[in-house]
Design a protein around this motif. Structure first.
Motif, short mmCIF file in Angstrom:
data_model
loop_
_atom_site.label_atom_id
_atom_site.label_comp_id
_atom_site.label_asym_id
_atom_site.label_seq_id
_atom_site.Cartn_x
_atom_site.Cartn_y
_atom_site.Cartn_z
N LEU A 209 -30.15 48.49 3.61
CA LEU A 209 -30.05 48.59 5.07
C LEU A 209 -30.11 47.21 5.72
O LEU A 209 -29.40 46.94 6.70
N GLU A 210 -30.95 46.34 5.18
CA GLU A 210 -31.05 44.98 5.73
C GLU A 210 -29.69 44.27 5.63
O GLU A 210 -29.26 43.60 6.58
N MET A 211 -29.02 44.42 4.49
CA MET A 211 -27.71 43.81 4.33
C MET A 211 -26.70 44.44 5.28
O MET A 211 -25.87 43.75 5.90
N GLU A 212 -26.78 45.76 5.43
CA GLU A 212 -25.85 46.47 6.29
C GLU A 212 -25.99 46.03 7.75
O GLU A 212 -24.99 45.79 8.44
N LEU A 213 -27.23 45.91 8.21
CA LEU A 213 -27.45 45.49 9.60
C LEU A 213 -26.95 44.06 9.81
O LEU A 213 -26.42 43.73 10.89
N ARG A 214 -27.10 43.22 8.81
CA ARG A 214 -26.60 41.84 8.92
C ARG A 214 -25.08 41.84 9.02
O ARG A 214 -24.51 41.12 9.84
N MET A 215 -24.43 42.66 8.22
CA MET A 215 -22.97 42.71 8.26
C MET A 215 -22.46 43.31 9.57
O MET A 215 -21.36 42.99 10.03
N LEU A 216 -23.26 44.20 10.18
CA LEU A 216 -22.88 44.80 11.47
C LEU A 216 -23.30 43.93 12.64
O LEU A 216 -23.14 44.32 13.80
N ARG A 217 -23.85 42.75 12.32
CA ARG A 217 -24.28 41.79 13.34
C ARG A 217 -25.37 42.34 14.25
O ARG A 217 -25.43 42.03 15.43
N ARG A 218 -26.24 43.17 13.66
CA ARG A 218 -27.42 43.64 14.40
C ARG A 218 -28.61 42.78 13.98
O ARG A 218 -29.60 43.26 13.45
#
Length: 318
Positions: A209-218
């Motif tokens: 999830l941490e990687m996903e949020l980074r990729m979504l620019r959150r």
């Protein structure tokens, strides 16, 4: 020709990545030399903090510390007596505290409770997934229902609370997610395969999830992973380290203090005590047989031989 063009793009990207790696390594070294007390901390007063398993142990200790920082605190637990006592203790700190009886292993229960919270309190901005249970048995003695119970509380509950409260954080690009896992979620032990694998899964969810949020620019949503060793909450009553002076059982209040301090600094990871952290680091470097020898010497394979556990069914955390 296509291959030459692709290589022309890859080489600059590779060099840039190498530069970033070197830069961040140097940054980490410099930051490690600065005492924590000198590092900047964010203001979380008036933030809404939700803690699962907040009626006892680490959850309650965390709630008290967030209350002292003038947060509005929400605690969930499946034990009404613990909820009532925790609410009284937290309220004595002068904070607004809301307590909800909730079985976080039940998806619909979580979603219904989330709707109540959004109506009663508002949007949650700091989510602490802390609730957990344990069953210590050798694999072939582990009942099927115990496996599913442990995963429902220790892993699936994280999905349900995140599904309920993460969307508003993403809309505002603001929030903090704390996952209370376990050091065994970074390196396996013995005689608790259901619990250990559920903690590995919780760690995996957190990191994905941490990687996903980074990729979504959150990037306004921060995440902190907490992997403690044995904690004096009663959940692992009877378990003991082979060298208790070298690897002490953690005090829940002190652990909560360290976790909140890390959150205030937007830190990513807490592994404690030090020898447990060292063991996690060494595991990735040693050959398997060498690692097994170290684990055997340290008593990782026998620490649960005297395990009794808490005498009542609870939702608390190690």
């Amino acid at each position: 020709m296509y291959e030459r063009m692709a290589a022309a793009h890859i080489v600059p990207e590779l060099l840039y990545t190498i530069w970033l790696v070197i830069y961040y390594i140097l940054e980490a070294v410099v930051l490690s030399l600065i005492p924590n007390r000198m590092k900047a901390r964010k203001d979380i007063s008036d933030e809404v903090v939700l803690i699962t398993g907040g009626g006892h142990g680490i959850g309650r200790s965390l709630a008290v510390r967030f209350a002292r920082l003038r947060c509005r605190v929400i605690i969930l637990d499946n034990n009404q007596e613990w909820l009532d006592e925790a609410q009284r203790i937290i309220a004595s700190e002068g904070a607004d505290v809301y307590a909800y009886l909730c079985d976080v292993s039940n998806r619909q229960n979580v979603y219904e409770c989330a709707r109540l919270i959004q109506n009663d309190v508002g949007e949650v901005s700091i989510l602490v997934n802390n609730a957990g249970i344990v069953c210590s048995k050798y694999f072939m003695d582990l009942p099927d229902e115990s496996i599913t119970d442990v995963f429902r509380t220790n892993t699936f509950a994280h999905f349900w609370t995140l599904k309920a409260f993460l969307p508003s954080m993403m809309d505002r690009n603001h929030g903090h997610i704390i996952t209370i896992a376990s050091v065994v979620g970074k390196g396996a032990g013995c005689a608790a395969s259901g619990y250990i694998s559920s903690k590995f899964a919780a760690v995996g969810l957190h990191e994905a999830l941490e990687m996903e949020l980074r990729m979504l620019r959150r990037t306004g949503i921060h995440m902190t992973l907490v992997c403690p060793g044995l904690v004096s909450t009663g959940l692992f009553e009877g378990a003991e380290y082979k060298f208790p002076r070298l690897v002490p059982v953690l005090d829940a209040d002190k652990l909560a203090e360290d976790v909140v301090d890390t959150v205030l600094r937007n830190g990513h990871l807490v592994i404690t005590p030090f020898m447990a952290e060292l063991g996690v680091r060494v595991k990735s470097l040693l050959p398997v047989k060498a690692c097994n020898a170290v684990m055997d010497f340290a008593g990782a394979t026998t620490m649960l031989n005297t395990f009794r556990g808490r005498q009542t069914t609870t939702t608390a955390i190690s």
